[in-house]
Design a protein around this motif. Structure first.
Motif, PDB file in Angstrom:
ATOM      1  N   HIS A  75     -33.974 -47.921   2.367  1.00 17.57           N
ATOM      2  CA  HIS A  75     -33.664 -47.160   1.880  1.00 17.57           C
ATOM      3  C   HIS A  75     -32.059 -46.835   0.477  1.00 17.57           C
ATOM      4  CE1 HIS A  75     -32.066 -44.639   4.903  1.00 17.57           C
ATOM      5  NE2 HIS A  75     -30.842 -44.462   4.557  1.00 17.57           N
ATOM      6  N   LEU A  76     -32.275 -46.666  -0.254  1.00 17.51           N
ATOM      7  CA  LEU A  76     -30.742 -46.784  -1.109  1.00 17.51           C
ATOM      8  C   LEU A  76     -30.356 -45.075  -0.940  1.00 17.51           C
ATOM      9  CD1 LEU A  76     -29.179 -47.698  -3.053  1.00 17.51           C
ATOM     10  CD2 LEU A  76     -30.389 -47.468  -4.696  1.00 17.51           C
ATOM     11  N   ALA A  77     -29.561 -45.284  -0.370  1.00 17.86           N
ATOM     12  CA  ALA A  77     -28.734 -44.123  -0.450  1.00 17.86           C
ATOM     13  C   ALA A  77     -27.539 -43.995  -1.760  1.00 17.86           C
ATOM     14  CB  ALA A  77     -28.015 -43.164   0.853  1.00 17.86           C
ATOM     15  N   LEU A  78     -27.576 -43.118  -2.689  1.00 21.29           N
ATOM     16  CA  LEU A  78     -26.784 -42.121  -3.168  1.00 21.29           C
ATOM     17  C   LEU A  78     -26.311 -40.668  -3.277  1.00 21.29           C
ATOM     18  CD1 LEU A  78     -28.826 -43.410  -6.297  1.00 21.29           C
ATOM     19  CD2 LEU A  78     -27.039 -44.650  -5.095  1.00 21.29           C
ATOM     20  N   ARG A  79     -24.994 -40.681  -3.002  1.00 16.77           N
ATOM     21  CA  ARG A  79     -24.510 -39.535  -3.269  1.00 16.77           C
ATOM     22  C   ARG A  79     -24.093 -38.145  -4.219  1.00 16.77           C
ATOM     23  NH1 ARG A  79     -21.015 -36.554   0.357  1.00 16.77           N
ATOM     24  NH2 ARG A  79     -21.856 -37.844   1.971  1.00 16.77           N
ATOM     25  N   VAL A  80     -25.552 -37.097  -4.197  1.00 18.36           N
ATOM     26  CA  VAL A  80     -25.290 -36.758  -5.591  1.00 18.36           C
ATOM     27  C   VAL A  80     -24.146 -35.323  -5.872  1.00 18.36           C
ATOM     28  CG1 VAL A  80     -27.299 -37.263  -5.785  1.00 18.36           C
ATOM     29  CG2 VAL A  80     -26.961 -34.884  -4.312  1.00 18.36           C
ATOM     30  N   HIS A  81     -23.832 -34.676  -6.354  1.00 17.24           N
ATOM     31  CA  HIS A  81     -22.631 -33.321  -7.117  1.00 17.24           C
ATOM     32  C   HIS A  81     -22.858 -32.101  -5.997  1.00 17.24           C
ATOM     33  CE1 HIS A  81     -19.298 -31.128  -7.607  1.00 17.24           C
ATOM     34  NE2 HIS A  81     -20.554 -30.590  -8.439  1.00 17.24           N
ATOM     35  N   SER A  82     -24.698 -32.220  -5.958  1.00 22.53           N
ATOM     36  CA  SER A  82     -25.268 -30.835  -5.891  1.00 22.53           C
ATOM     37  C   SER A  82     -26.790 -30.901  -5.585  1.00 22.53           C
ATOM     38  CB  SER A  82     -24.858 -30.079  -6.997  1.00 22.53           C
ATOM     39  OG  SER A  82     -25.498 -28.983  -6.602  1.00 22.53           O
ATOM     40  N   TYR A  83     -26.915 -30.444  -4.032  1.00 23.43           N
ATOM     41  CA  TYR A  83     -27.836 -30.330  -3.446  1.00 23.43           C
ATOM     42  C   TYR A  83     -28.435 -29.792  -4.010  1.00 23.43           C
ATOM     43  CZ  TYR A  83     -31.023 -30.101   0.771  1.00 23.43           C
ATOM     44  OH  TYR A  83     -31.917 -30.360   1.474  1.00 23.43           O
ATOM     45  N   ARG A  84     -28.838 -28.708  -4.162  1.00 19.26           N
ATOM     46  CA  ARG A  84     -29.265 -27.362  -5.238  1.00 19.26           C
ATOM     47  C   ARG A  84     -29.878 -27.854  -6.193  1.00 19.26           C
ATOM     48  NH1 ARG A  84     -27.096 -21.229  -2.977  1.00 19.26           N
ATOM     49  NH2 ARG A  84     -27.378 -21.762  -0.963  1.00 19.26           N
ATOM     50  N   GLN A  85     -28.925 -28.563  -7.225  1.00 18.74           N
ATOM     51  CA  GLN A  85     -29.166 -28.896  -8.308  1.00 18.74           C
ATOM     52  C   GLN A  85     -30.247 -29.960  -8.286  1.00 18.74           C
ATOM     53  OE1 GLN A  85     -25.624 -29.268 -10.255  1.00 18.74           O
ATOM     54  NE2 GLN A  85     -25.601 -26.904 -11.165  1.00 18.74           N
ATOM     55  N   THR A  86     -29.722 -30.782  -7.362  1.00 16.24           N
ATOM     56  CA  THR A  86     -30.703 -32.079  -7.466  1.00 16.24           C
ATOM     57  C   THR A  86     -32.282 -31.415  -6.937  1.00 16.24           C
ATOM     58  OG1 THR A  86     -29.077 -33.551  -6.464  1.00 16.24           O
ATOM     59  CG2 THR A  86     -30.656 -34.292  -6.232  1.00 16.24           C
ATOM     60  N   VAL A  87     -32.787 -30.614  -5.831  1.00 17.83           N
ATOM     61  CA  VAL A  87     -33.652 -30.023  -5.261  1.00 17.83           C
ATOM     62  C   VAL A  87     -34.500 -29.396  -6.473  1.00 17.83           C
ATOM     63  CG1 VAL A  87     -34.927 -28.528  -4.054  1.00 17.83           C
ATOM     64  CG2 VAL A  87     -33.026 -30.478  -2.938  1.00 17.83           C
ATOM     65  N   GLU A  91     -38.188 -30.653  -8.489  1.00 16.86           N
ATOM     66  CA  GLU A  91     -39.495 -29.919  -8.520  1.00 16.86           C
ATOM     67  C   GLU A  91     -39.477 -29.992  -9.949  1.00 16.86           C
ATOM     68  OE1 GLU A  91     -37.500 -26.365  -6.425  1.00 16.86           O
ATOM     69  OE2 GLU A  91     -38.519 -26.970  -4.906  1.00 16.86           O
ATOM     70  N   GLN A  92     -38.556 -30.069 -11.678  1.00 10.43           N
ATOM     71  CA  GLN A  92     -39.307 -29.535 -11.939  1.00 10.43           C
ATOM     72  C   GLN A  92     -39.030 -30.965 -12.821  1.00 10.43           C
ATOM     73  OE1 GLN A  92     -35.170 -28.555 -14.258  1.00 10.43           O
ATOM     74  NE2 GLN A  92     -36.115 -29.278 -16.671  1.00 10.43           N
TER      75      GLN A  92
END
Length: 129
Positions: A75-87, A91-92
């Protein structure tokens, strides 16, 4: 000994460039960048501001995955700033995901499949941000 500076790029095979560009550009929000005029279709994306890139290569053959999401697969892993915002964003967008807010790895992870079943890990430093 080889001395590394950074990861330059990761290349993933896709079968439908338009569909892949919608996912990587619109869902994941990566910025497309100029690409040389290769004799095959594809797209290049910037990842952050350190020169790292994602290259999509159109290939009409089969992809490796046919089953469900397997987080132990390549897999490719990317670091995001916000876990909650990404989830919330996934969903959106209606993108199925597997969330692991407190995994053994020590950092929260979210796994998704792109339209060609490439596994993408989105991880953050803190599950509560």
């Amino acid at each position: 000994m080889i001395q590394y500076e950074q990861l330059h790029h990761v290349a993933l095979v896709v079968t439908d460039l338009g569909r892949a560009k919608d996912f990587y550009g619109k869902v994941l929000g990566l910025q497309e960048m100029p690409r040389p005029n290769f004799p095959f279709d594809g797209a290049w994306y910037r990842i952050g501001d350190t020169g790292q890139q994602l290259h999509l290569i159109v290939h009409n053959g089969e992809t490796l995955r046919s089953g469900s999401l397997d987080t132990r697969d390549g897999h490719l892993a990317l670091r995001v700033h916000s876990y909650r915002q990404t989830v919330a964003w996934l969903e959106q967008c209606g993108v199925p995901y597997e969330a692991r807010p407190r995994p053994t790895a020590g950092f929260p992870q979210i796994y998704v499949l792109d339209p060609d079943r490439n596994v993408i890990e989105l991880n953050a430093s803190d599950p509560d941000t």
